[in-house]
Scaffold this active site. Structure first.
Site, PDB file in Angstrom:
ATOM      1  N   HIS A 114       0.983  -1.074   0.112  1.00 23.48           N
ATOM      2  CA  HIS A 114       0.156  -0.131   0.058  1.00 23.48           C
ATOM      3  C   HIS A 114       0.952   1.210  -0.252  1.00 23.48           C
ATOM      4  O   HIS A 114       1.837   1.218   0.640  1.00 23.48           O
ATOM      5  CB  HIS A 114      -0.947  -0.017   1.324  1.00 23.48           C
ATOM      6  CG  HIS A 114      -0.328   0.385   2.474  1.00 23.48           C
ATOM      7  ND1 HIS A 114       0.083   1.442   3.002  1.00 23.48           N
ATOM      8  CD2 HIS A 114      -0.110  -0.493   3.553  1.00 23.48           C
ATOM      9  CE1 HIS A 114       0.301   1.533   4.280  1.00 23.48           C
ATOM     10  NE2 HIS A 114       0.480   0.288   4.767  1.00 23.48           N
ATOM     11  N   ASP A 117      -0.340   4.355   0.409  1.00 25.27           N
ATOM     12  CA  ASP A 117      -0.854   5.721   1.031  1.00 25.27           C
ATOM     13  C   ASP A 117      -0.134   5.613   2.506  1.00 25.27           C
ATOM     14  O   ASP A 117       0.414   4.597   3.105  1.00 25.27           O
ATOM     15  CB  ASP A 117      -2.244   5.547   1.214  1.00 25.27           C
ATOM     16  CG  ASP A 117      -2.569   4.286   2.043  1.00 25.27           C
ATOM     17  OD1 ASP A 117      -2.357   3.248   1.600  1.00 25.27           O
ATOM     18  OD2 ASP A 117      -3.889   4.468   2.609  1.00 25.27           O
ATOM     19  N   ASP A 162       6.242   2.075   6.457  1.00 25.42           N
ATOM     20  CA  ASP A 162       4.837   1.616   6.503  1.00 25.42           C
ATOM     21  C   ASP A 162       4.146   2.543   5.294  1.00 25.42           C
ATOM     22  O   ASP A 162       3.621   3.472   5.578  1.00 25.42           O
ATOM     23  CB  ASP A 162       4.219   1.839   7.634  1.00 25.42           C
ATOM     24  CG  ASP A 162       2.706   1.351   7.709  1.00 25.42           C
ATOM     25  OD1 ASP A 162       2.335   0.518   6.719  1.00 25.42           O
ATOM     26  OD2 ASP A 162       1.993   2.015   8.368  1.00 25.42           O
ATOM     27  N   GLU A 180      -5.500   2.159   2.081  1.00 18.47           N
ATOM     28  CA  GLU A 180      -5.011   0.995   3.122  1.00 18.47           C
ATOM     29  C   GLU A 180      -5.249   1.591   4.434  1.00 18.47           C
ATOM     30  O   GLU A 180      -5.800   1.011   5.263  1.00 18.47           O
ATOM     31  CB  GLU A 180      -3.699   0.263   2.667  1.00 18.47           C
ATOM     32  CG  GLU A 180      -3.786  -1.034   3.633  1.00 18.47           C
ATOM     33  CD  GLU A 180      -3.093  -0.796   4.962  1.00 18.47           C
ATOM     34  OE1 GLU A 180      -2.931  -1.770   5.896  1.00 18.47           O
ATOM     35  OE2 GLU A 180      -2.532   0.167   5.313  1.00 18.47           O
ATOM     36  N   GLU A 181      -4.504   2.646   4.632  1.00 20.88           N
ATOM     37  CA  GLU A 181      -4.204   3.095   6.064  1.00 20.88           C
ATOM     38  C   GLU A 181      -5.901   3.557   6.493  1.00 20.88           C
ATOM     39  O   GLU A 181      -6.139   3.500   7.662  1.00 20.88           O
ATOM     40  CB  GLU A 181      -3.525   4.442   6.059  1.00 20.88           C
ATOM     41  CG  GLU A 181      -2.141   4.166   5.874  1.00 20.88           C
ATOM     42  CD  GLU A 181      -1.460   3.189   7.082  1.00 20.88           C
ATOM     43  OE1 GLU A 181      -2.157   2.919   7.833  1.00 20.88           O
ATOM     44  OE2 GLU A 181      -0.236   2.946   6.715  1.00 20.88           O
ATOM     45  N   GLU A 224       4.203  -5.423   3.668  1.00 25.44           N
ATOM     46  CA  GLU A 224       4.167  -4.801   4.887  1.00 25.44           C
ATOM     47  C   GLU A 224       5.587  -5.080   5.503  1.00 25.44           C
ATOM     48  O   GLU A 224       6.021  -6.299   5.430  1.00 25.44           O
ATOM     49  CB  GLU A 224       2.995  -5.250   5.454  1.00 25.44           C
ATOM     50  CG  GLU A 224       1.789  -4.588   4.965  1.00 25.44           C
ATOM     51  CD  GLU A 224       1.368  -3.142   5.723  1.00 25.44           C
ATOM     52  OE1 GLU A 224       2.063  -2.528   6.250  1.00 25.44           O
ATOM     53  OE2 GLU A 224       0.096  -2.798   5.510  1.00 25.44           O
ATOM     54  N   HIS A 266       3.506   4.629  11.764  1.00 27.50           N
ATOM     55  CA  HIS A 266       2.562   5.566  12.504  1.00 27.50           C
ATOM     56  C   HIS A 266       3.570   6.476  13.439  1.00 27.50           C
ATOM     57  O   HIS A 266       3.109   7.242  14.125  1.00 27.50           O
ATOM     58  CB  HIS A 266       1.503   4.971  12.679  1.00 27.50           C
ATOM     59  CG  HIS A 266       0.517   4.503  11.980  1.00 27.50           C
ATOM     60  ND1 HIS A 266      -0.900   4.030  12.405  1.00 27.50           N
ATOM     61  CD2 HIS A 266       0.690   3.794  10.768  1.00 27.50           C
ATOM     62  CE1 HIS A 266      -1.569   3.219  11.335  1.00 27.50           C
ATOM     63  NE2 HIS A 266      -0.184   3.418  10.374  1.00 27.50           N
TER      64      HIS A 266
END
Length: 413
Positions: A79, A81, A112, A146-147, A172, A372
């Site tokens: 992903h 984003d 991430d 995805e987030e 991931e 994050h």
């Protein structure tokens, strides 16, 4: 494939500067969920530059790069984003300009999960240069949103793009391990209602916030008593948000609602988790409404693809052919046995395997604890190792394990 493994590793190491530059270019482009267009176009440019056979952007905005024309369809997913920056004061470095030294790259999306995309694209270049194409078609996917809503992109890819691979490698971050499962999750809303009145005489009304108080205590206690699993771990629950309505700060609140992040281990379904909360004495006493959130935010292309915020748990067996594929690639490249484990957080595997039963397996650069976080980082060595793994996996699968696949992969949960 001994000689090929050595060639693959040498090429991956050779391309470290290009992988690094590509990742830093992506980091420099803010790409939060539903705002990924510019980073998608940058990925398209790199895919075309290194020689992908075909590059497409679907109506949702996912980018798909193809290598080869064989019958075994294999996918790898990142992903592309990211979450936002959060409090800028917590960052030692600019989250988009980033930082780089001989070992690490810092910036939002480093682990991430744009690092996975950088390694995948250069795996494609390695495959082309070494002539590692066999009876397979490899599709490299840069997925969006995805987030915001993990797995939504793959719901679209499978159901609307009509792309159903034999298996998918999720890139991931896996801390250098191979991952074969994860807990599921869901987003739950609990709402209480009351009657507003002037704050000088609260007895005339019915305070919805007070009704929520006992519910919060019961939810905290419920978390301690959720199911456990020897591999995936314990189910969990936390209250993540709280809201209310009131005519003013001088009035009794007439509604209150909370968001719950519920992580689901083996044996826990969405219906089960909802009913657990409905059965709480405080929820019954308050006549509270318990529902699942619906996600319907438009993609950057404008497309809306609504889905319930339920993301199923999944786990494939340790002896599955795709597990053996990655273990063989790891042993061949790094001359040691890998550790096979699971993610703590959630991934697009919730749709790939959780909803659709397509085997999903994880190996990606970066570490889960960087996701994050401020000063998010990844490691150049892991980017190189992952590029080598992604280049080796398709050939091993096509030659050794494609014929051992069954029609259906059992979800062990």
């Amino acid at each position: 494939m001994k000689m090929e493994f050595e060639k693959i590793m040498k090429l991956a190491q050779k391309y470290e500067p290009e992988i690094t530059k590509f990742l830093r270019d992506m980091i420099a482009i803010p790409s939060e969920s539903c705002q990924e267009e510019k980073v998608v176009l940058r990925i398209k440019e790199e895919m075309e530059k290194v020689g992908f056979d075909k590059v497409e952007i679907d109506p949702m905005g996912n980018i798909l790069g193809f290598i080869g024309h064989g019958k075994h369809l294999i996918a790898m997913d990142a992903h592309i984003d990211t979450v936002g920056v959060g409090n800028p004061e917590n960052w030692k470095y600019d989250p988009y300009k980033g930082y780089e030294d001989d070992e690490i790259i810092v910036g939002r999306g480093a682990s991430d999960q744009e690092g996975g995309m950088a390694s995948m694209v250069y795996a494609g270049k390695i495959i082309k240069e070494l002539g590692l194409e066999a009876d397979y078609t490899l599709v490299i996917v840069g997925s969006v949103q995805e987030e915001d809503c993990d797995g939504l992109c793959w719901q679209y890819i499978i159901q609307e793009d009509k792309l159903r691979p034999e298996f998918v490698v999720s890139t991931e971050p896996t801390d250098g391990k191979i991952y074969r499962g994860q807990r599921g999750r869901m987003e739950i809303r609990v709402k209480t209602t009351g009657v507003s009145c002037h704050g000088s005489a609260p007895e005339r009304g019915d305070n919805a916030i007070y009704k929520m108080g006992p519910i919060l205590s019961d939810l905290k206690a419920l978390h301690e008593n959720l199911m456990d699993h020897d591999f995936l771990g314990k189910g969990s629950l936390t209250v993540s948000e709280i809201f209310h309505t009131s005519p003013s700060r001088c009035a009794v609140a007439d509604s209150c609602w909370i968001s719950i992040d519920r992580r689901l281990t083996a044996g826990e379904t969405g219906d089960y988790a909802i009913q657990q909360i409905k059965n709480l004495p405080s929820v019954k006493a308050a006549n509270a409404e318990v529902t699942m959130y619906l996600y319907e935010r438009p993609a950057y292309t404008g497309l809306v693809y609504p889905t319930e915020c339920y993301f199923p748990t999944w786990l494939i067996e340790n002896e599955h052919p795709v597990c053996h594929t990655l273990v063989d690639a790891y042993r061949g490249l790094f001359k040691e046995a890998p550790q096979v484990d699971k993610w703590t957080f959630s991934t697009n595997g919730v749709s790939i395997m959780g909803r659709f039963g397509i085997p999903c397996i994880g190996f990606g650069p970066g570490h889960e604890d960087q996701a994050h976080a401020p000063n998010e980082r990844t490691w150049k060595k892991e980017l190189v190792n992952c590029a080598a793994m992604y280049a080796a996996i398709p050939m091993i699968y096509a030659k050794e394990y494609a014929g051992k696949m069954t029609d259906r992969t059992k979800n062990l949960v």
